[in-house]
Motif scaffolding. Sequence first.
Motif, short mmCIF file in Angstrom:
data_model
loop_
_atom_site.label_atom_id
_atom_site.label_comp_id
_atom_site.label_asym_id
_atom_site.label_seq_id
_atom_site.Cartn_x
_atom_site.Cartn_y
_atom_site.Cartn_z
N LYS A 686 37.99 51.87 40.65
CA LYS A 686 38.83 50.67 40.52
C LYS A 686 37.99 49.46 40.15
O LYS A 686 38.34 48.69 39.24
CB LYS A 686 39.60 50.43 41.81
N ALA A 687 36.86 49.29 40.84
CA ALA A 687 35.98 48.15 40.55
C ALA A 687 35.39 48.25 39.14
O ALA A 687 35.24 47.25 38.44
CB ALA A 687 34.86 48.08 41.59
N GLN A 690 38.04 47.40 36.48
CA GLN A 690 38.35 45.98 36.38
C GLN A 690 37.26 45.19 35.66
O GLN A 690 37.44 44.01 35.39
CB GLN A 690 38.58 45.41 37.79
N ASP A 691 36.13 45.85 35.37
CA ASP A 691 35.01 45.22 34.65
C ASP A 691 34.68 43.86 35.25
O ASP A 691 34.61 42.84 34.56
CB ASP A 691 35.36 45.09 33.16
N GLU A 692 34.42 43.87 36.54
CA GLU A 692 34.17 42.62 37.25
C GLU A 692 32.78 42.06 36.93
O GLU A 692 31.84 42.82 36.69
CB GLU A 692 34.30 42.83 38.76
N GLY A 727 32.09 40.35 41.53
CA GLY A 727 33.42 39.76 41.38
C GLY A 727 33.59 38.37 41.98
O GLY A 727 34.59 37.72 41.72
N THR A 744 34.44 42.49 48.98
CA THR A 744 33.74 43.02 47.81
C THR A 744 32.30 43.32 48.19
O THR A 744 31.89 43.13 49.34
CB THR A 744 33.79 42.01 46.64
#
Length: 985
Positions: A686-687, A690-692, A727, A744
């Motif tokens: 998921k992280a 999201q290309d944080e 993030g 995070t």
Amino acid sequence: MAASVAAAAGRLRRAIRRSPQWRGPSRRALSSEAPPTQAAAVRDAFLSFFRDRHGHRLVPSSSVRPRGDPSLLFVNAGMNQFKPIFLGTVDPRSEMAGFQRVANSQKCVRAGGRHSDLEDVGRDLSHHTFFEMLGNWAFRGVYFKEEACSMAWELLTQVYGIPEDRLWVSYFGGDPKAGLGPDLESRDIWLNLGVPASRMLSFGPQENFWEMGDTGPCGPCTEIHYDLAGGVGAPQLVELWNLVFMQHNREADGSLQPLPQRHVDTGMGLERLLAVLQGRRSTYDTDLFSPLLNAIHQGCGAPPYSGRVGAADEGHTDTAYRVVADHIRTLSVCIADGVSPGMSGAPLVLRQILRRAVRFSTELLRAPPGFLGSLVPVVVETLGGAYPELQRNSAQIASLVSEGEAAFLASLQRGRRIIERTLRRLGPSDVFPAEVAWSLSLSGNLGLPLDLVELMLEEKGVQLDSAGLERLAQEEAQHRARQAEPVQEQGLQLDIHALGELQRQGVPPTDDSPKYNYSLRPSGGYEFSTCEAQVLQLYTEDGTAVASVGEGQRCGLLLDKTNFYAEQGGQASDRGYLVRVGLQDVLFPVAQAQVCGGFILHEVVAPECLKVGDQIQLHVDEAWRLSCMEKHTAVHLLNWALRQALGPGTEQRGSHLNPEWLRFDVATQAPLTPEQLRAVEGTVQKAVGQDEAVYMEEVALARTAHVPGLRSLDEVYPDPVRVVSVGVPVAQALNPASQAALQTSVELCCGTHLLRTGAIGDLVIIGERQLTKGTTRLLAVTGEQAQQAREVGQSLAQEVEAAAARLSQGSRDVVEAQRLSKDMGRLTDAVDTAVMPQWQRRELQATLKALQRRANTAIRKLEMGQAAQKTQELLQQHSEGPLIVDTVYAESLSVLVKVVRQLCKQAPSTSVLLLSPQPLGQVLCACQVAQSAMPAFTAEAWALAVCSHMGGRAWGSRVVAQGTGSTADLEAALSTARAYALNKL
């Protein structure tokens, strides 16, 4: 139906008539006019013929990227996607299970691995790394030899109009060692089709017996060849079509057993067929390549392509034409199918292909920068109609090719200068030093493929030190193997005396802040800055400080500053090279960097003199560094995901990472469940998806003391300390009121990290074991390797599902049940050893354990039922007496032993020996001696006497024994058994 085939044949013949007559290699300038789409007509005629006239289902080409088959780098044959049918592992509920007659045109790549044509491309007129395979298949005996040969002959002679007298055939001539006779059935079929015996050839297993692998389905094949000479002089045969008849199965012991269901698998290369139909001696002279060769000529300004090879190809210009045309096709098809140039496996091979194309286009064809990307639309124009994924992805293909070309040009130019400088120093009979070639290669620093280096030297008439290269390759493999071990290898170190001397001299610690000097390009790639520094001190291998080092000397190098990451915090050291300022053409390879009391010691092998005071420029291996950055950021996300799954009190116990994998030790109360492992992966995914942004900042250590959720290890941190936050900006993450560090990943870390999480691609935990009580070690991979691991897991899961469905259907006989049981064992071994998600491995292991129990129970029931039936038959044949010696067919030694036991149970005073003939002359033996006949008469001795007579062996006890042998004279073996028994009774 017939009309559509006739129409396709008519279009094809009209297209062929527009071609010039047969001619040798072309020496004319290519026309700028687009030629007719003859290749499309040939492909369409093949598919229409099998679909409309012979009821075949047309199946799309699979991706060139194998799905869940780690044995292949690329799909290299049309049959690859049908392996589950051949192996009997296809899910009976799947669409593929219903396939009977199938045809298609399959995209194939043969580069890297066992079947590679990469180094041959360009040297001759026929080799390619990408080609199209036209094929038709018949599964489960829906048709076999006669129909397959008739269809092939009909298509070639009636639809394509090839003169019959230009076609030859070969067939399997037998293999006495394997007990296989010649394939006279295929020979007679060809004779009946009108092929004269004078144009028929028989060959042995190397040419005309096809095997999928060391084990599995196999069988004789017959090949159709075309005579280039046309009856003038000696025949010049080229293979057109290979028809494989799968009728045997190669067992693990090397023996051949008949397949319960036979299959037909045929393959014909479109490029070679097209050359024949268009009257060309080279596949590069067909309309699949002429648009590309024309575009290359127009874009480079090189002399027109004229089809020369070998010594006639002055300047290797035509070789370069062929290499570039072939390679841009391969690059386009692979990228369209999701394989991009990279650092391992198939992506590494594609990177090698791209760099070969860059070298040939720029150095031999004098192509301008960005030229390769301009060829992509030509590939799309010629192949996009058949493979629409090329049209959908054309912009991405051109972008990746252009980006890779630009990245490699500087390295290529430097590599060429280094080669030229090294050659000037060699004597007339000297070989090119392996160390220099290695430093230039993909395994070294500049990223020139080794085969390309060797080719560049070959063009200059210089031989490479291949023995030295092999030694360096072995050392590299050993180095990588040691990296997988918990204890890291020890490089050069500064001892307490050397450190004290540096401090006494007032030498400041090495400034390694330039290691963080990298940025993201607009295209998404990373740009790493070089670093200029001064040599402060040199050390020999034993730690002695020296003012200079000479050629070939391994030394430690201390600089005032560096952009190399020295091994610490679990992250592997950078590697790369340095050059002296003002002398850019001599590379000093840097193997690793170590931290010694605040000083960074670089381990270097000096190709020339290096001395204190020299100004140097440092270059990190960018691909190596980027892979480490991906793994390190992934470690942080994994740490955070474990806390999410196991609770906030979960503690890290250590980690290590290198470009290939990451290892993470975590404190656990119990082993992680499959559900927990899967949840951890999902959180990381998921992280990544999201290309944080990843924020990094140095702050006062005191600011980090009371931040809830901040991750740190039990070690001493510098002040100021570097904080890495995913993030959330560092200032926000360190604000106690924000609670951001609980939501995070926020950690204290000196490592190098990605600037955005998306570059990780994916993370898969592929291994898990207990180090000590309360500590679990996880092994994980990222990116392309993670994607491949998921595909392997999915493929194995489908195989297990298919096996479960077959088991539920029940087995007709013991042989089928035993084959299913063997499949369970094979699957268990595959699941145990595959690189796949660990959660999925654990689930499949549990499923397979239960399925194996069910399979073994089914075998026992079938064997008991079969044994009972055969026992009754034998009792009816033999009146009561002290001896039964006979033959009976049994599907396995286990069944035969059960028959013997049941006979003796029902006739306790009778001694029994049974022989069971098997395929290929093997004979099974089982016996039991009545209690009243012992000790003078024993089963073990009885079986040994009979099996020795048959040239075999026996084993067992005084009461029951078994064995095997081989004989064509069963009566003689039975007579031996009776004589021995009567002598003892």
